[in-house]
Motif scaffolding. Sequence first.
Motif, PDB file in Angstrom:
ATOM      1  N   ILE A 162      -9.918  -1.459   3.220  1.00  0.00           N
ATOM      2  CA  ILE A 162      -8.940  -0.397   3.519  1.00  0.00           C
ATOM      3  C   ILE A 162      -9.634   0.954   3.429  1.00  0.00           C
ATOM      4  CG2 ILE A 162      -6.708   0.639   2.936  1.00  0.00           C
ATOM      5  CD1 ILE A 162      -6.005  -1.877   1.411  1.00  0.00           C
TER       6      ILE A 162
ATOM      7  N   VAL B 163       0.842  -1.210   0.000  1.00  0.00           N
ATOM      8  CA  VAL B 163       0.000   0.000   0.000  1.00  0.00           C
ATOM      9  C   VAL B 163       0.875   1.256   0.000  1.00  0.00           C
ATOM     10  CG1 VAL B 163      -1.993  -0.985   1.207  1.00  0.00           C
ATOM     11  CG2 VAL B 163      -0.069  -0.123   2.531  1.00  0.00           C
TER      12      VAL B 163
ATOM     13  N   ALA C  94      -2.271   2.609   6.232  1.00  0.00           N
ATOM     14  CA  ALA C  94      -3.174   1.453   6.144  1.00  0.00           C
ATOM     15  C   ALA C  94      -3.071   0.520   7.346  1.00  0.00           C
ATOM     16  CB  ALA C  94      -2.892   0.679   4.862  1.00  0.00           C
TER      17      ALA C  94
ATOM     18  N   VAL D 148      -9.039   4.361   2.660  1.00  0.00           N
ATOM     19  CA  VAL D 148      -7.940   5.104   2.039  1.00  0.00           C
ATOM     20  C   VAL D 148      -7.996   6.574   2.441  1.00  0.00           C
ATOM     21  CG1 VAL D 148      -7.822   3.507   0.094  1.00  0.00           C
ATOM     22  CG2 VAL D 148      -9.258   5.548  -0.068  1.00  0.00           C
TER      23      VAL D 148
ATOM     24  N   TRP E  49      -1.674   6.191   3.019  1.00  0.00           N
ATOM     25  CA  TRP E  49      -2.958   5.674   3.504  1.00  0.00           C
ATOM     26  C   TRP E  49      -2.919   5.343   4.997  1.00  0.00           C
ATOM     27  CZ3 TRP E  49      -4.480   1.587  -0.801  1.00  0.00           C
ATOM     28  CH2 TRP E  49      -4.812   2.277  -1.976  1.00  0.00           C
TER      29      TRP E  49
ATOM     30  N   ASN F 229      -5.805   1.508   9.366  1.00  0.00           N
ATOM     31  CA  ASN F 229      -7.104   1.716   8.714  1.00  0.00           C
ATOM     32  C   ASN F 229      -7.555   0.519   7.878  1.00  0.00           C
ATOM     33  OD1 ASN F 229      -7.453   4.486   9.560  1.00  0.00           O
ATOM     34  ND2 ASN F 229      -5.766   4.989   8.196  1.00  0.00           N
ATOM     35  N   THR F 230      -7.085  -0.666   8.232  1.00  0.00           N
ATOM     36  CA  THR F 230      -7.405  -1.846   7.419  1.00  0.00           C
ATOM     37  C   THR F 230      -7.972  -2.964   8.297  1.00  0.00           C
ATOM     38  OG1 THR F 230      -5.616  -1.283   5.908  1.00  0.00           O
ATOM     39  CG2 THR F 230      -6.443  -3.542   5.800  1.00  0.00           C
TER      40      THR F 230
END
Lengths: 143, 337
Positions: B161, B74, B80, B163, B78, B83-84
């Motif tokens: 995810i 990624v 991530a 984003v 992000w 945030n995933t």
Amino acid sequence: MPRIIKTCCILLLGLFVFSCKVEHLTPPNEPMKNIAGSWGIIHATRNGTDLTSGFDFTKFRIVFTDSTYAIDSLLPFIVTTTGKWVFDDPQYPFNLIFTPADSSKSILAPFLFPVTGGVRNIVITFSPGCPANSYQYTLQKVN
Amino acid sequence: MKKTILPINKKSWSWIWKIAGTLIIIVIIACNLTISSVDQPLTAAGGSVVPITLNCSIMSNNPQTSALVVGILVPKIWNASSNTTVTFTADQTTGPQPMSLIPPNTPSPYGNGLSWQDDMMATIGHANNLIPEYEWIAFQSNQQYNYPITTTETVTVSIQIKVSTNNVLFNMAYVLAESGDGLHSTAYPPTASTSYYGTAFPSKPIRINGTGNLLDFVNPQLSVIVPGSSIDNDIITIPFNAKADSNALSAASQVYLCATGYTHGDSIKVCEQTSKTQLVSTGQGQWQTNMWPRGFFNLKAGQTLDSMEYYFTDVTGATKVGYAGGAAPFSFTFSCQ
């Protein structure tokens, strides 16, 4: 003769019993961390990318006294002006807390104090710009 | 009683052992982790949750119990890892099985000391993304599972995810592995290490339609500032890829930066051919300079930069290269979005 042996046995037993003493062990006292002096940047990363050779960090200095700090040749850093500092715990510090003279707000930076190659370093992590951009400076004392 | 002698000589035994050994190894190494296909949207809105599905299969002839591992390449922007959400279903499970983020310093098995994330970067790569602002994030199932023996198990991995709001064009990549063998198991030395993981590189990049400058990881560009999200108190890297497009500096031996910073209602221009503005060659037509904008433009306390325009020059300052190789400058907005 048996009486002498009996007396000797009682004396030895007494010696054995009274020779024991309770030893009061005191744990070694962890020394206070001393960072007083002038420190320069020897290594720097941004989001894990090494910036040391690609940017001039050589002029930056931060001078710590027992309670104050001063910065020379400012670069992106936790603070931009002189002020006071403390450890969160003087014996086992995990954070350096800066309080600039022109602000009542304290700024906390994760702190490591490793010995590398026989030399004491300060490693601090902070985000002077966008919060997503994390910088790590390794400082070493400058003579 | 007369002793019976088998009509097999020493040389024949040697061949029998070699053939049998090979057959045994073939049976043992029939271990497969495969990502058969990826359901990934071509576009998504900035700030939205992007749903991705990995259709996988797993088969092993060697009984073992281990956790399922999923890696995702990624853009760093992000964030991530925070945030995933990753879950999976399999033939042997009931309902979605939760997976948790593998902490950054967790060593990868047989990974020569590398963390899972670093091992994925070293082994799987960066899917031809051109801006080095990407990262692997890795997830591991909360439980360990018995791997199916001789039968193929279908596994469906669901990735969500959230984003960032930025404009991004990025080549995603995925890896499926298990916690026992990692990416380089040495349990069966003749076995290729690629037998222990499966990868997927979607044929088309994902386009996030967000705000701000397009962070284009896919198409070679003359200059993309890194980090894409930064303000004037960050250290930014300004690259110049002299070979990315036809331009007047493609054969230059020295390249300099000419930049104008815009504050609230004011502008500051730094355009000189000195060590302050000189880019350093990193080879093969690649140049770059690292800049602290506050110091470069000598901003006063309380002054902040909103944006910057820049172009590149030769040592004389007469030859100029801007956006797409033309005369118009590159533009960069200082923002954390």
